[in-house]
Design a protein around this motif. Sequence first.
Motif, mmCIF file in Angstrom:
data_model
loop_
_atom_site.group_PDB
_atom_site.id
_atom_site.type_symbol
_atom_site.label_atom_id
_atom_site.label_comp_id
_atom_site.label_asym_id
_atom_site.label_seq_id
_atom_site.Cartn_x
_atom_site.Cartn_y
_atom_site.Cartn_z
ATOM 1 N N UNK A 342 0.838 -1.205 0.000
ATOM 2 C CA UNK A 342 0.000 0.000 0.000
ATOM 3 C C UNK A 342 0.871 1.253 0.000
ATOM 4 N N UNK A 343 1.891 1.259 0.821
ATOM 5 C CA UNK A 343 2.779 2.430 0.886
ATOM 6 C C UNK A 343 3.497 2.645 -0.445
ATOM 7 N N UNK A 344 3.906 1.542 -1.094
ATOM 8 C CA UNK A 344 4.571 1.665 -2.402
ATOM 9 C C UNK A 344 3.615 2.284 -3.426
ATOM 10 N N UNK A 345 2.370 1.779 -3.463
ATOM 11 C CA UNK A 345 1.392 2.325 -4.415
ATOM 12 C C UNK A 345 1.101 3.795 -4.114
ATOM 13 N N UNK A 346 1.054 4.145 -2.834
ATOM 14 C CA UNK A 346 0.791 5.548 -2.477
ATOM 15 C C UNK A 346 1.915 6.441 -2.995
ATOM 16 N N UNK A 347 3.154 6.010 -2.785
ATOM 17 C CA UNK A 347 4.305 6.806 -3.243
ATOM 18 C C UNK A 347 4.316 6.894 -4.766
ATOM 19 N N UNK A 348 4.001 5.761 -5.434
ATOM 20 C CA UNK A 348 3.969 5.756 -6.906
ATOM 21 C C UNK A 348 2.899 6.697 -7.447
ATOM 22 N N UNK A 349 1.745 6.712 -6.765
ATOM 23 C CA UNK A 349 0.628 7.556 -7.227
ATOM 24 C C UNK A 349 1.065 9.016 -7.229
ATOM 25 N N UNK A 350 1.686 9.432 -6.141
ATOM 26 C CA UNK A 350 2.159 10.819 -6.032
ATOM 27 C C UNK A 350 3.204 11.101 -7.135
ATOM 28 N N UNK A 351 4.087 10.127 -7.357
ATOM 29 C CA UNK A 351 5.152 10.304 -8.353
ATOM 30 C C UNK A 351 4.563 10.447 -9.767
ATOM 31 N N UNK A 352 3.570 9.625 -10.083
ATOM 32 C CA UNK A 352 2.949 9.713 -11.417
ATOM 33 C C UNK A 352 2.238 11.061 -11.595
ATOM 34 N N UNK A 353 1.669 11.575 -10.501
ATOM 35 C CA UNK A 353 0.944 12.851 -10.585
ATOM 36 C C UNK A 353 1.884 14.009 -10.921
ATOM 37 N N UNK A 354 3.169 13.847 -10.582
ATOM 38 C CA UNK A 354 4.135 14.923 -10.841
ATOM 39 C C UNK A 354 4.213 15.269 -12.334
ATOM 40 N N UNK A 355 3.862 14.282 -13.178
ATOM 41 C CA UNK A 355 3.905 14.516 -14.635
ATOM 42 C C UNK A 355 2.898 15.579 -15.063
#
Length: 379
Positions: A342-355
């Motif tokens: 869950x924590x990995x997906x949360x961090x990835x979600x934020x990272x993808x939003x940076x685009x």
Amino acid sequence: MKIGIVCYPTFGGSGVVATELGLELSKRGHEIHFITYNQPVRLELIGNNVHYHEVNVPEYPLFHYQPYELALSSKLVDMVKLHKIEILHVHYAIPHAYAAYMAKKMLIEEDIYVPIVTTLHGTDITLVGSHPFYKPAVTFSINKSDAVTAVSASLRKDTLRLFDIKNKISVVPNFIDLEKHNNEGITDCQRGLMANDDEKIITHISNLRPVKRVQDVVSIFYNIQKEMPAKLMFIGEGPEKESVEQQCAKLGISSKVIFFGRSNEIDKILCFSDLFLLPSETESFGLAALEAMASGVPVISSNAGGIPEVNIHGVSGYLSNVGDVEDMSKNAIHILNNETRLETFKANARKEALKFDLHEIVPQYEKIYEETLAKCLVL
Ligand code: GMT
């Protein structure tokens, strides 16, 4: 530049994008004039560079339908002349692109040339615009715009498939203010008021229309809460709300479902959410999913329209075919039942939003305005 922005002033994504765009452009030194029938819901700050001009449509007994396009065209003519607006940016083709074209023609009679940029948002193309009742007028106004943008590659493709378009359509994706959606900046994230520590919080935000498939949201949540303690938050109002309430009652889960109604503070709800659900039938972009991701919330969605351009399968969440509630439930449980995952997906979600950082996207609109104005000067 002096820019006139025409949009729907409601909670819909196109109005939100138009408002956030205008506010950011004003910070970048442009003079912005919002022209619509109500003050846009996210337009809280009216200052030196931001103006709001209301379109009024007086009632008259002869009119079965009030002629909003006519009133809007007239207002555009008046505001362009009064404020020396240089360019009009209309969001959502119906009826804004059509009304802007009429205004442009009226202004030409007075030797004033104001170019029109039209941004297509979704249902103005996929659901409403392609209806035979509207199609000729929508085709005409897209072709008569000086520049046309679509919020995703998928919407661009749909527009070219559904209409006979002679114009170039540029893709300018929707954007997000990452500072506003930075959970660290939210000091009053009140998770404890909403759920117990051991409960996962699942969120859905929309205008609860049939296209959002909100019954699927409830079905997915029903499957999740069988596996782990969980709460479901609905944000928004719309025609499907009653049906959703009945479905929850029938499934015996009403006590686990909270309806917030419309909210201007979705970042404060997203800050305590663990998972976002967007099982839409069609979705040109899915701004709500991007807002969730920017707040570090993974997304379980359908693979409709432009959603795959935002939510990356296996990274920021998972995509399933429209209506495949079982697959969406399986994916949701897979993310939620392991804390590390869950924590990995949360961090990835934020990272993808940076685009989709507004600082990257808003200059793309500025460039389109400059090019359009330059092109019109030589005509
Ligand atoms: O049709 C809607 O849902 C309303 C429309 C709007 O005017 O808000 O939403 C569309 O535009 C949003 C902003 O560009 C997109 O994020 C939504 O995906 C799009 N909705 C659909 O395509 C269903």
